[in-house]
Design a protein around this motif. Structure first.
Motif, PDB file in Angstrom:
ATOM      1  N   GLU A 119      -1.737  -3.077   5.929  1.00  0.00           N
ATOM      2  CA  GLU A 119      -2.379  -3.137   7.245  1.00  0.00           C
ATOM      3  C   GLU A 119      -1.504  -3.856   8.269  1.00  0.00           C
ATOM      4  O   GLU A 119      -1.416  -3.435   9.420  1.00  0.00           O
ATOM      5  CB  GLU A 119      -3.748  -3.807   7.145  1.00  0.00           C
ATOM      6  CG  GLU A 119      -4.807  -2.924   6.522  1.00  0.00           C
ATOM      7  CD  GLU A 119      -5.054  -1.650   7.311  1.00  0.00           C
ATOM      8  OE1 GLU A 119      -5.161  -1.695   8.547  1.00  0.00           O
ATOM      9  OE2 GLU A 119      -5.131  -0.584   6.680  1.00  0.00           O
ATOM     10  N   ASN A 156       1.210  -1.522   9.363  1.00  0.00           N
ATOM     11  CA  ASN A 156       0.656  -0.392  10.093  1.00  0.00           C
ATOM     12  C   ASN A 156       1.458   0.899   9.899  1.00  0.00           C
ATOM     13  O   ASN A 156       1.843   1.562  10.862  1.00  0.00           O
ATOM     14  CB  ASN A 156       0.534  -0.730  11.583  1.00  0.00           C
ATOM     15  CG  ASN A 156      -0.380   0.247  12.293  1.00  0.00           C
ATOM     16  OD1 ASN A 156      -1.282   0.817  11.693  1.00  0.00           O
ATOM     17  ND2 ASN A 156      -0.141   0.451  13.573  1.00  0.00           N
ATOM     18  N   CYS A 157       1.734   1.214   8.622  1.00  0.00           N
ATOM     19  CA  CYS A 157       2.428   2.458   8.322  1.00  0.00           C
ATOM     20  C   CYS A 157       2.047   2.929   6.915  1.00  0.00           C
ATOM     21  O   CYS A 157       1.406   2.201   6.170  1.00  0.00           O
ATOM     22  CB  CYS A 157       3.946   2.300   8.440  1.00  0.00           C
ATOM     23  SG  CYS A 157       4.678   1.186   7.239  1.00  0.00           S
ATOM     24  N   ASP A 158       2.446   4.144   6.593  1.00  0.00           N
ATOM     25  CA  ASP A 158       2.230   4.676   5.253  1.00  0.00           C
ATOM     26  C   ASP A 158       3.376   4.226   4.356  1.00  0.00           C
ATOM     27  O   ASP A 158       4.474   3.917   4.833  1.00  0.00           O
ATOM     28  CB  ASP A 158       2.167   6.202   5.289  1.00  0.00           C
ATOM     29  CG  ASP A 158       0.955   6.712   6.060  1.00  0.00           C
ATOM     30  OD1 ASP A 158      -0.034   5.960   6.187  1.00  0.00           O
ATOM     31  OD2 ASP A 158       0.993   7.859   6.529  1.00  0.00           O
ATOM     32  N   GLN A 162      -5.506   6.997  -0.508  1.00  0.00           N
ATOM     33  CA  GLN A 162      -5.955   6.515   0.805  1.00  0.00           C
ATOM     34  C   GLN A 162      -6.241   5.017   0.709  1.00  0.00           C
ATOM     35  O   GLN A 162      -6.993   4.575  -0.154  1.00  0.00           O
ATOM     36  CB  GLN A 162      -7.221   7.254   1.223  1.00  0.00           C
ATOM     37  CG  GLN A 162      -7.692   6.931   2.613  1.00  0.00           C
ATOM     38  CD  GLN A 162      -6.889   7.648   3.686  1.00  0.00           C
ATOM     39  OE1 GLN A 162      -6.547   8.806   3.531  1.00  0.00           O
ATOM     40  NE2 GLN A 162      -6.613   6.966   4.777  1.00  0.00           N
ATOM     41  N   ALA A 200      -7.462   2.201   3.366  1.00  0.00           N
ATOM     42  CA  ALA A 200      -7.939   1.953   4.734  1.00  0.00           C
ATOM     43  C   ALA A 200      -7.504   3.125   5.621  1.00  0.00           C
ATOM     44  O   ALA A 200      -7.873   4.253   5.353  1.00  0.00           O
ATOM     45  CB  ALA A 200      -7.465   0.615   5.248  1.00  0.00           C
ATOM     46  N   HIS A 201      -6.673   2.861   6.634  1.00  0.00           N
ATOM     47  CA  HIS A 201      -6.245   3.913   7.561  1.00  0.00           C
ATOM     48  C   HIS A 201      -4.868   4.471   7.220  1.00  0.00           C
ATOM     49  O   HIS A 201      -4.265   5.163   8.035  1.00  0.00           O
ATOM     50  CB  HIS A 201      -6.230   3.372   8.988  1.00  0.00           C
ATOM     51  CG  HIS A 201      -7.549   2.822   9.425  1.00  0.00           C
ATOM     52  ND1 HIS A 201      -8.680   3.606   9.509  1.00  0.00           N
ATOM     53  CD2 HIS A 201      -7.929   1.575   9.763  1.00  0.00           C
ATOM     54  CE1 HIS A 201      -9.701   2.852   9.901  1.00  0.00           C
ATOM     55  NE2 HIS A 201      -9.269   1.617  10.057  1.00  0.00           N
ATOM     56  N   HIS A 202      -4.369   4.142   6.047  1.00  0.00           N
ATOM     57  CA  HIS A 202      -3.018   4.548   5.667  1.00  0.00           C
ATOM     58  C   HIS A 202      -3.024   5.263   4.326  1.00  0.00           C
ATOM     59  O   HIS A 202      -3.999   5.227   3.585  1.00  0.00           O
ATOM     60  CB  HIS A 202      -2.100   3.328   5.611  1.00  0.00           C
ATOM     61  CG  HIS A 202      -2.031   2.608   6.914  1.00  0.00           C
ATOM     62  ND1 HIS A 202      -1.352   3.100   7.996  1.00  0.00           N
ATOM     63  CD2 HIS A 202      -2.596   1.461   7.324  1.00  0.00           C
ATOM     64  CE1 HIS A 202      -1.488   2.270   9.011  1.00  0.00           C
ATOM     65  NE2 HIS A 202      -2.245   1.263   8.637  1.00  0.00           N
TER      66      HIS A 202
END
Length: 75
Positions: free
Chosen positions: A5, A8-10, A38, A40-42
């Motif tokens: 997190e 902020n990247c994969d 998956q 969170a958002h990544h």
């Protein structure tokens, strides 16, 4: 998960000479054969070669870069 997190990247888990390593996809792009996880958002792309041995994602999979005394990286 905090590590992912904050950056902020994969990421991708792939093979290195020292075992599995967690790297941003800008350094080690994903392959079509990777397994997607998956978080969170990544997404963490897991090499199919590592997936069969991987039970958990640990902090020792995160590489570190040691700065030498004159700002030169240790190799």
């Amino acid at each position: 998960m905090d590590y992912i997190e904050k950056r902020n990247c994969d990421f991708r888990i792939c093979t290195s000479c020292g075992g599995p390593v967690l790297l941003p996809v800008r350094i080690k792009p994903p392959k079509k054969s990777d397994i997607l996880l998956q978080v969170a958002h990544h997404i963490i792309y897991i090499s199919i070669h590592q997936a069969r041995f991987l039970e958990e994602i640990r902090t020792d999979m995160i590489p570190f870069y040691d700065e030498g005394p004159e700002g030169q990286g240790e190799r």
